[in-house]
Design an enzyme around this catalytic site. Structure first.
Site, PDB file in Angstrom:
ATOM      1  CG  ASN A 101      -1.845   1.184   1.285  1.00 38.25           C
ATOM      2  OD1 ASN A 101      -2.448   1.541   0.274  1.00 38.25           O
ATOM      3  ND2 ASN A 101      -1.990   1.809   2.440  1.00 38.25           N
ATOM      4  CG  HIS A 103      -0.726   6.498   4.586  1.00 36.29           C
ATOM      5  ND1 HIS A 103      -2.094   6.325   4.647  1.00 36.29           N
ATOM      6  CD2 HIS A 103      -0.441   7.514   5.434  1.00 36.29           C
ATOM      7  CE1 HIS A 103      -2.598   7.202   5.505  1.00 36.29           C
ATOM      8  NE2 HIS A 103      -1.615   7.933   5.997  1.00 36.29           N
TER       9      HIS A 103
HETATM   10  C1  GRF Z   1      -2.613   8.701  -3.231  1.00 39.67           C
HETATM   11  O1  GRF Z   1      -2.296   9.909  -2.639  1.00 39.67           O
HETATM   12  C2  GRF Z   1      -2.324   7.560  -2.295  1.00 39.67           C
HETATM   13  O2  GRF Z   1      -1.306   7.811  -1.396  1.00 39.67           O
HETATM   14  C3  GRF Z   1      -3.600   7.415  -1.556  1.00 39.67           C
HETATM   15  O3  GRF Z   1      -4.601   7.683  -2.492  1.00 39.67           O
HETATM   16  C4  GRF Z   1      -4.108   8.577  -3.477  1.00 39.67           C
HETATM   17  C5  GRF Z   1      -4.437   8.012  -4.817  1.00 39.67           C
HETATM   18  O4  GRF Z   1      -4.190   8.925  -5.836  1.00 39.67           O
HETATM   19  N1  GRF Z   1      -3.668   6.147  -0.875  1.00 39.67           N
HETATM   20  P1  GRF Z   1      -4.344   8.517  -7.353  1.00 39.67           P
HETATM   21  O5  GRF Z   1      -5.730   7.931  -7.538  1.00 39.67           O
HETATM   22  O6  GRF Z   1      -3.287   7.492  -7.647  1.00 39.67           O
HETATM   23  O7  GRF Z   1      -4.141   9.766  -8.126  1.00 39.67           O
END
Ligand code: GRF
Length: 185
Positions: A101, A103
């Protein structure tokens, strides 16, 4: 070939960077993009790369349908890139040390329930922190508590808005997430 599945609920800009990265790889391929939102833009991005897509509801996921699909597609690694539902334990246990994941903060700060998307960046701003960043970690049954495999940070200036912070964090994600996944495989 190592087969990757990306789970995402939204725009999927990280998913796109990952698909781009592995497009011509001889080691791994993105074999599936799965989303709990039928209108998530990530599905359009997948089509552009010719990657199969799968959509499901929370109920279907909880009934094991997502796990069945991942097994049917012979998926080796699961990448969470902006996936907002809590993953059932059975699914997590089916990919031990093979679920990753990202974050958008420096865990253990700003992790846990309710800490996603703009809420994270608003909290960083409200606390007056001078830096934030990204955390890439393995997923275990405890929210945001799996083994941290990578962190990178960026400065936060007093005049930065939560949106500015989000942009800096996104840039870090795009730069590092694909290559960190590659090195984990
Ligand atoms: C990212 O900031 C990630 O860290 C979080 O959700 C966001 C997803 O962004 N878990 P995207 O859809 O990849 O633009």
């Amino acid at each position: 070939m190592i087969r990757l599945a990306i789970l995402a609920s939204g725009s999927g800009s990280n998913a796109e960077k990952i698909m781009e990265h592995f497009q011509h790889s001889s080691k791994a391929q993105v074999a599936l993009v799965a989303s709990n939102k039928a209108d998530a833009f990530v599905l359009e991005r997948a089509k552009k790369f010719g990657v199969s897509t799968f959509t499901f509801t929370r109920k279907e996921m909880e009934a094991g349908e997502l796990l069945s699909k991942l097994q049917e597609e012979k998926i080796d690694w699961v990448i969470l890139a902006g996936f907002l539902l809590k993953i059932p334990d059975q699914l997590i246990r089916s990919f031990p040390e093979r679920m990753v994941n990202i974050h958008p903060a420096l865990l253990p700060n700003y992790g846990g329930k309710g800490m996603y998307g703009s809420f994270v960046h608003e909290a960083v701003k409200a606390a007056g922190d001078t830096e934030t960043g990204i955390t890439i970690h393995l997923v275990n049954e405890h929210y945001d508590e799996g083994k941290i495999v990578f962190q990178a940070s960026t400065a936060v200036h007093p005049e930065d808005t939560a949106d500015d912070i989000a942009q800096k964090v996104h840039a870090l994600e795009h730069r590092y997430f694909p290559e960190v996944i590659d090195s984990l495989l």
